[in-house]
Design an enzyme around this catalytic site. Structure first.
Site, PDB file in Angstrom:
ATOM      1  N   ARG A 287      11.625  -6.092   5.152  1.00  0.00           N
ATOM      2  CA  ARG A 287      11.376  -4.702   4.671  1.00  0.00           C
ATOM      3  C   ARG A 287      12.567  -3.765   5.021  1.00  0.00           C
ATOM      4  O   ARG A 287      12.700  -3.744   6.482  1.00  0.00           O
ATOM      5  CB  ARG A 287      10.169  -4.372   4.955  1.00  0.00           C
ATOM      6  CG  ARG A 287       9.810  -2.954   4.632  1.00  0.00           C
ATOM      7  CD  ARG A 287       8.163  -2.687   4.671  1.00  0.00           C
ATOM      8  NE  ARG A 287       7.584  -2.770   5.627  1.00  0.00           N
ATOM      9  CZ  ARG A 287       6.305  -2.597   6.132  1.00  0.00           C
ATOM     10  NH1 ARG A 287       5.632  -1.986   4.763  1.00  0.00           N
ATOM     11  NH2 ARG A 287       5.764  -2.340   7.206  1.00  0.00           N
TER      12      ARG A 287
ATOM     13  N   ARG B  41      -9.197   0.501   9.694  1.00  0.00           N
ATOM     14  CA  ARG B  41      -8.544  -0.758  10.289  1.00  0.00           C
ATOM     15  C   ARG B  41      -9.732  -1.679  10.756  1.00  0.00           C
ATOM     16  O   ARG B  41      -9.457  -2.652  10.920  1.00  0.00           O
ATOM     17  CB  ARG B  41      -7.567  -0.592  11.232  1.00  0.00           C
ATOM     18  CG  ARG B  41      -6.033  -0.432  10.899  1.00  0.00           C
ATOM     19  CD  ARG B  41      -5.354  -1.346   9.827  1.00  0.00           C
ATOM     20  NE  ARG B  41      -3.974  -1.479  10.331  1.00  0.00           N
ATOM     21  CZ  ARG B  41      -3.001  -0.707   9.949  1.00  0.00           C
ATOM     22  NH1 ARG B  41      -3.238   0.190   9.348  1.00  0.00           N
ATOM     23  NH2 ARG B  41      -1.646  -1.286  10.354  1.00  0.00           N
TER      24      ARG B  41
ATOM     25  N   ARG C 153       0.155  -8.633  14.135  1.00  0.00           N
ATOM     26  CA  ARG C 153      -0.224  -7.767  12.847  1.00  0.00           C
ATOM     27  C   ARG C 153      -0.891  -8.437  11.914  1.00  0.00           C
ATOM     28  O   ARG C 153      -2.328  -7.892  11.531  1.00  0.00           O
ATOM     29  CB  ARG C 153       0.697  -6.941  12.442  1.00  0.00           C
ATOM     30  CG  ARG C 153       1.307  -5.611  13.545  1.00  0.00           C
ATOM     31  CD  ARG C 153       2.810  -5.105  12.855  1.00  0.00           C
ATOM     32  NE  ARG C 153       2.846  -4.391  11.583  1.00  0.00           N
ATOM     33  CZ  ARG C 153       3.604  -4.516  10.718  1.00  0.00           C
ATOM     34  NH1 ARG C 153       4.950  -4.801  11.023  1.00  0.00           N
ATOM     35  NH2 ARG C 153       3.613  -3.622   9.703  1.00  0.00           N
TER      36      ARG C 153
ATOM     37  N   ARG D 176      11.744  -1.155  10.467  1.00  0.00           N
ATOM     38  CA  ARG D 176      10.730  -0.509  11.376  1.00  0.00           C
ATOM     39  C   ARG D 176      10.674  -1.216  12.521  1.00  0.00           C
ATOM     40  O   ARG D 176      10.767  -2.532  12.478  1.00  0.00           O
ATOM     41  CB  ARG D 176       9.235  -0.586  10.745  1.00  0.00           C
ATOM     42  CG  ARG D 176       8.764   0.692   9.887  1.00  0.00           C
ATOM     43  CD  ARG D 176       7.548   0.506   9.397  1.00  0.00           C
ATOM     44  NE  ARG D 176       6.562   0.139  10.018  1.00  0.00           N
ATOM     45  CZ  ARG D 176       5.287  -0.110   9.334  1.00  0.00           C
ATOM     46  NH1 ARG D 176       4.998   0.278   8.457  1.00  0.00           N
ATOM     47  NH2 ARG D 176       4.170  -0.655  10.148  1.00  0.00           N
TER      48      ARG D 176
ATOM     49  N   LYS E 278       0.774  -1.275  -0.058  1.00  0.00           N
ATOM     50  CA  LYS E 278      -0.014   0.034   0.031  1.00  0.00           C
ATOM     51  C   LYS E 278       0.724   1.241  -0.090  1.00  0.00           C
ATOM     52  O   LYS E 278       0.647   2.285  -0.730  1.00  0.00           O
ATOM     53  CB  LYS E 278      -0.848   0.054   1.171  1.00  0.00           C
ATOM     54  CG  LYS E 278      -1.942  -1.096   1.296  1.00  0.00           C
ATOM     55  CD  LYS E 278      -3.017  -0.708   2.359  1.00  0.00           C
ATOM     56  CE  LYS E 278      -2.184  -0.878   3.733  1.00  0.00           C
ATOM     57  NZ  LYS E 278      -1.562  -1.929   4.369  1.00  0.00           N
TER      58      LYS E 278
HETATM   59  P1  AMP Z   1       0.797   0.864   9.357  1.00  0.00           P
HETATM   60  O1  AMP Z   1       2.188   1.616   9.052  1.00  0.00           O
HETATM   61  O2  AMP Z   1      -0.253   0.968   8.708  1.00  0.00           O
HETATM   62  O3  AMP Z   1       1.488  -0.837   9.194  1.00  0.00           O
HETATM   63  O4  AMP Z   1       0.617   0.718  11.183  1.00  0.00           O
HETATM   64  C1  AMP Z   1       1.514   0.651  11.874  1.00  0.00           C
HETATM   65  C2  AMP Z   1       1.018   0.501  13.446  1.00  0.00           C
HETATM   66  O5  AMP Z   1       0.077   1.513  13.898  1.00  0.00           O
HETATM   67  C3  AMP Z   1      -0.338  -0.674  13.511  1.00  0.00           C
HETATM   68  O6  AMP Z   1       0.132  -1.972  13.699  1.00  0.00           O
HETATM   69  C4  AMP Z   1      -1.172  -0.224  14.526  1.00  0.00           C
HETATM   70  O7  AMP Z   1      -0.773  -0.337  15.829  1.00  0.00           O
HETATM   71  C5  AMP Z   1      -1.006   1.335  14.252  1.00  0.00           C
HETATM   72  N1  AMP Z   1      -2.166   1.788  13.313  1.00  0.00           N
HETATM   73  C6  AMP Z   1      -1.963   2.279  12.131  1.00  0.00           C
HETATM   74  N2  AMP Z   1      -3.069   2.725  11.611  1.00  0.00           N
HETATM   75  C7  AMP Z   1      -4.078   2.306  12.533  1.00  0.00           C
HETATM   76  C8  AMP Z   1      -5.383   2.456  12.592  1.00  0.00           C
HETATM   77  N3  AMP Z   1      -6.361   3.141  11.502  1.00  0.00           N
HETATM   78  N4  AMP Z   1      -6.213   2.016  13.623  1.00  0.00           N
HETATM   79  C9  AMP Z   1      -5.349   1.686  14.621  1.00  0.00           C
HETATM   80  N5  AMP Z   1      -4.103   1.420  14.791  1.00  0.00           N
HETATM   81  C10 AMP Z   1      -3.457   1.855  13.576  1.00  0.00           C
END
Ligand code: AMP
Length: 216
Positions: free
Chosen positions: A127, A88, A171, A160, A13
């Site tokens: 990654r 999410r 996740r 990360r 994404k």
């Molecule tokens: P991402 O970079 O989108 O993979 O997000 C990394 C982490 O941020 C996730 O594993 C969640 O802990 C938190 N996070 C990101 N977006 C959301 C969301 N829309 N709702 C809740 N937690 C989020």
């Protein structure tokens, strides 16, 4: 254009968002990026979010929705936006519909970047991202020429904090349980489009453009 990118962690994404930002000149809004910035700055919100993020859990809806509400009020979203990593879960998706209805700017499409579950673990644990220019590499499938150094700008490659095997597993479970149901949510709204995410970045991007260029 007002779209949501749906897809498991590691589906690509973020990479596609960057192409779309460049091509359509609309901002990418990534709740993950917004949250990581809060954590890095050590704000009260970041301190609250960090615990959940470190464990691969979702941050509470009220925190995330507050951030989205503020972000969508900014001027640069006038011509649209790409939501990446939000919504999410079903509660966030409903709240987003309500928020956009209030603004008189409903969502036009949710595009699912579909990648088989087996591929995701390798994509995530391998990654690496350039700290300087944001280019993304993978130590298994798309390694940089020199380990730890960005081919594009020579910047340092970083991993990360939540891309370790244990957190990745969590996740992916959270995605299956909470985010995957959004596929049916957007299908019921007649807004779902699916793109096969196992191909080259360029082929995937061509599919995205074909979908977006047909939107009203
Ligand atoms: P991402 O970079 O989108 O993979 O997000 C990394 C982490 O941020 C996730 O594993 C969640 O802990 C938190 N996070 C990101 N977006 C959301 C969301 N829309 N709702 C809740 N937690 C989020």
């Amino acid at each position: 254009m007002r779209i949501v990118l749906l897809g498991a962690p590691g589906s690509g994404k973020g990479t596609q968002s960057k192409f779309l930002v460049e091509h359509y000149k609309v901002p990418q809004i990534s709740t993950g990026d917004l949250l990581r910035a809060q954590v890095a700055a050590g704000t009260p919100l970041g301190r609250k979010a960090k615990e959940a993020m470190d464990h691969g859990q979702l941050v509470s809806d009220d925190i995330v929705l507050g951030m989205i509400r503020e972000r969508l009020a900014e001027d640069d979203t006038q011509n649209g936006f790409i939501l990446d990593g939000f919504p999410r879960n079903l509660a966030q998706a409903s709240a987003l519909d309500a928020l956009l209805a209030d603004l008189g700017k409903p969502l036009q499409a949710a595009i699912l970047l579909d990648v088989p579950f087996e591929d995701l673990m390798q994509r995530l644990t391998g990654r690496m991202t350039c700290a300087k220019c944001g280019a993304v590499y993978n130590k298994y499938t798309h390694a940089p020429r020199k380990a730890g150094v960005c081919d594009v700008c020579g910047g340092e490659l970083t991993q990360r904090a939540d891309d370790n095997e244990e957190t990745v597993g969590k996740r992916l479970q959270v995605f299956e349980a909470q985010t995957a149901p959004l596929v049916n949510f957007y299908k019921a709204e007649g807004k779902l489009h699916t793109v096969d995410g196992r191909r080259s970045m360029e082929a995937i991007f061509a599919d995205f453009r074909a979908i977006i260029d047909r939107l009203a």
